[in-house]
Design an enzyme around this catalytic site. Structure first.
Site, PDB file in Angstrom:
ATOM      1  CE  LYS A   1      -6.325 -19.798  56.758  1.00  0.00           C
ATOM      2  NZ  LYS A   1      -7.407 -18.907  57.135  1.00  0.00           N
TER       3      LYS A   1
ATOM      4  CG  ASP B   1      -7.559 -17.648  60.674  1.00  0.00           C
ATOM      5  OD1 ASP B   1      -7.048 -16.552  60.374  1.00  0.00           O
ATOM      6  OD2 ASP B   1      -7.465 -18.661  59.939  1.00  0.00           O
TER       7      ASP B   1
HETATM    8  P1  ATR Z   1     -11.213 -22.082  54.181  1.00  0.00           P
HETATM    9  O1  ATR Z   1     -10.117 -22.941  54.733  1.00  0.00           O
HETATM   10  O2  ATR Z   1     -10.700 -20.834  53.536  1.00  0.00           O
HETATM   11  O3  ATR Z   1     -12.308 -21.843  55.161  1.00  0.00           O
HETATM   12  P2  ATR Z   1     -12.384 -24.326  52.805  1.00  0.00           P
HETATM   13  O4  ATR Z   1     -11.819 -25.234  53.830  1.00  0.00           O
HETATM   14  O5  ATR Z   1     -12.241 -24.704  51.369  1.00  0.00           O
HETATM   15  O6  ATR Z   1     -11.811 -22.864  52.925  1.00  0.00           O
HETATM   16  O7  ATR Z   1     -13.934 -24.134  53.168  1.00  0.00           O
HETATM   17  C1  ATR Z   1     -14.774 -23.462  52.341  1.00  0.00           C
HETATM   18  C2  ATR Z   1     -16.189 -23.385  52.970  1.00  0.00           C
HETATM   19  O8  ATR Z   1     -17.036 -22.733  52.017  1.00  0.00           O
HETATM   20  C3  ATR Z   1     -16.830 -24.727  53.278  1.00  0.00           C
HETATM   21  O9  ATR Z   1     -17.693 -24.586  54.386  1.00  0.00           O
HETATM   22  C4  ATR Z   1     -17.628 -24.991  51.999  1.00  0.00           C
HETATM   23  O10 ATR Z   1     -18.737 -25.856  52.156  1.00  0.00           O
HETATM   24  P3  ATR Z   1     -18.541 -27.467  52.002  1.00  0.00           P
HETATM   25  O11 ATR Z   1     -18.017 -27.938  53.326  1.00  0.00           O
HETATM   26  O12 ATR Z   1     -19.894 -27.950  51.691  1.00  0.00           O
HETATM   27  O13 ATR Z   1     -17.562 -27.660  50.872  1.00  0.00           O
HETATM   28  C5  ATR Z   1     -18.132 -23.605  51.713  1.00  0.00           C
HETATM   29  N1  ATR Z   1     -18.509 -23.403  50.309  1.00  0.00           N
HETATM   30  C6  ATR Z   1     -17.697 -23.333  49.234  1.00  0.00           C
HETATM   31  N2  ATR Z   1     -18.408 -23.110  48.099  1.00  0.00           N
HETATM   32  C7  ATR Z   1     -19.726 -23.036  48.488  1.00  0.00           C
HETATM   33  C8  ATR Z   1     -20.958 -22.803  47.790  1.00  0.00           C
HETATM   34  N3  ATR Z   1     -20.989 -22.615  46.450  1.00  0.00           N
HETATM   35  N4  ATR Z   1     -22.101 -22.779  48.525  1.00  0.00           N
HETATM   36  C9  ATR Z   1     -22.081 -22.958  49.857  1.00  0.00           C
HETATM   37  N5  ATR Z   1     -20.933 -23.183  50.569  1.00  0.00           N
HETATM   38  C10 ATR Z   1     -19.783 -23.208  49.896  1.00  0.00           C
END
Ligand code: ATR
Length: 275
Positions: free
Chosen positions: A73, A109
């Protein structure tokens, strides 16, 4: 599913990795069939390092358009010819339209999420207290769209605090780190709590009350102990399938210029979910 591909069938699809779980082909192909459109929507597993080639392939193969899902994205932004104002503001794109080899990016979205709130849950964000968890592509789009609805307070919680701070600045939200003590009180006082992270929501159920809408945008999720506890508390639970539907309706209308058959698309999604 009966398929009638001819020499003039227009192809659309979704680029993602992984993509095997996607329900978008069901929804869009049901809509094409219902309206008698000679179009077909396919899943394309596109690894991050192949995105540039895949975007070029939209032009080369004359695809009508695509959806972009995780992890593309944000990576696609610089590969498109034009992007809408909302994509510029959000910094993420989920829908591409091929207008005679000019690739135009949109983001449905956030708007789809707000449509889901209003149409499927009767929830108007105006004047409400809202907590959004996660500042990734989906979190950004959702915060952007919620902010336009003038909530009383929008609190943004993210594991990586710097990302929450940057996003909060652009959407007028209040950023908080994941483990901040204030998170609990913000959740207790919120009328809407949204999880946009890639992990299932797992709050302390004691923070939840029957006055709240608890919305996890992940669809096809198993009933977790947290969700069971929330249900027992009498809170309403938002289903990510509803956001998937409404962002899909908006994308369909961008590609085809036709009014999307909402109920047919809804049935296609929810029938799969029941199986
Ligand atoms: P998308 O585009 O699908 O939203 P992304 O850009 O990879 O996916 O974002 C994933 C989100 O999930 C982020 O807010 C991420 O937090 P970080 O910015 O700290 O990476 C969050 N996320 C992923 N794994 C996590 C976990 N184990 N605990 C808390 N937040 C998590």
């Amino acid at each position: 599913m009966s398929v009638n591909v001819t020499g003039t069938t227009k192809i659309l699809g979704i680029f993602g990795d992984p993509v095997a779980h996607t329900l978008s082909p069901r929804m869009h192909n049901a809509a094409f069939r219902a309206l008698g459109l000679n179009m077909m929507y396919l899943p394309f597993e596109v690894a991050r390092h192949n995105l540039e080639g895949a975007i070029g392939g939209i032009r080369a193969l004359n695809l009508l358009g695509v959806n972009l899902t995780h992890p593309h994205k944000t990576g696609a932004l610089d590969l498109l010819d034009e992007v809408s104002n909302e994509v510029k503001e959000i910094g993420a794109v989920n829908t591409v339209v091929n207008r005679e080899e000019i690739l135009v990016g949109y983001n449905t979205d956030g708007t789809g999420f707000v449509k889901s709130l209003k149409d499927d849950y009767g929830f108007d964000p105006r004047g409400k207290r809202i907590v959004v968890m996660g500042a990734g592509g989906a979190g950004r789009a959702i915060c952007w769209a919620l902010n336009r609805e003038n909530p009383e307070r929008l609190t943004l919680v993210n594991r990586t605090f710097e990302k929450a701070e940057i996003l909060a600045r652009s959407v007028g939200a209040c950023p908080l780190p994941w483990n901040d003590l204030q998170v609990e009180s913000e959740i207790c006082e919120a009328q809407l709590v949204v999880n946009t992270t890639s992990t299932p929501m797992d709050l302390n159920p004691l923070l939840v009350s029957e006055k709240q809408l608890i919305y996890d945008i992940v669809y096809n999720q198993k009933e977790t102990p947290f969700i069971t506890a929330v249900r027992e508390k009498g809170a309403r639970i938002g289903n990510g399938m509803s956001m998937l539907l409404h962002q899909g309706v908006l994308a369909f209308e961008l590609w085809t210029g036709e009014k999307a058959p909402l109920e047919i698309m809804r049935r296609a999604l929810f029938n799969v979910a029941k199986k």
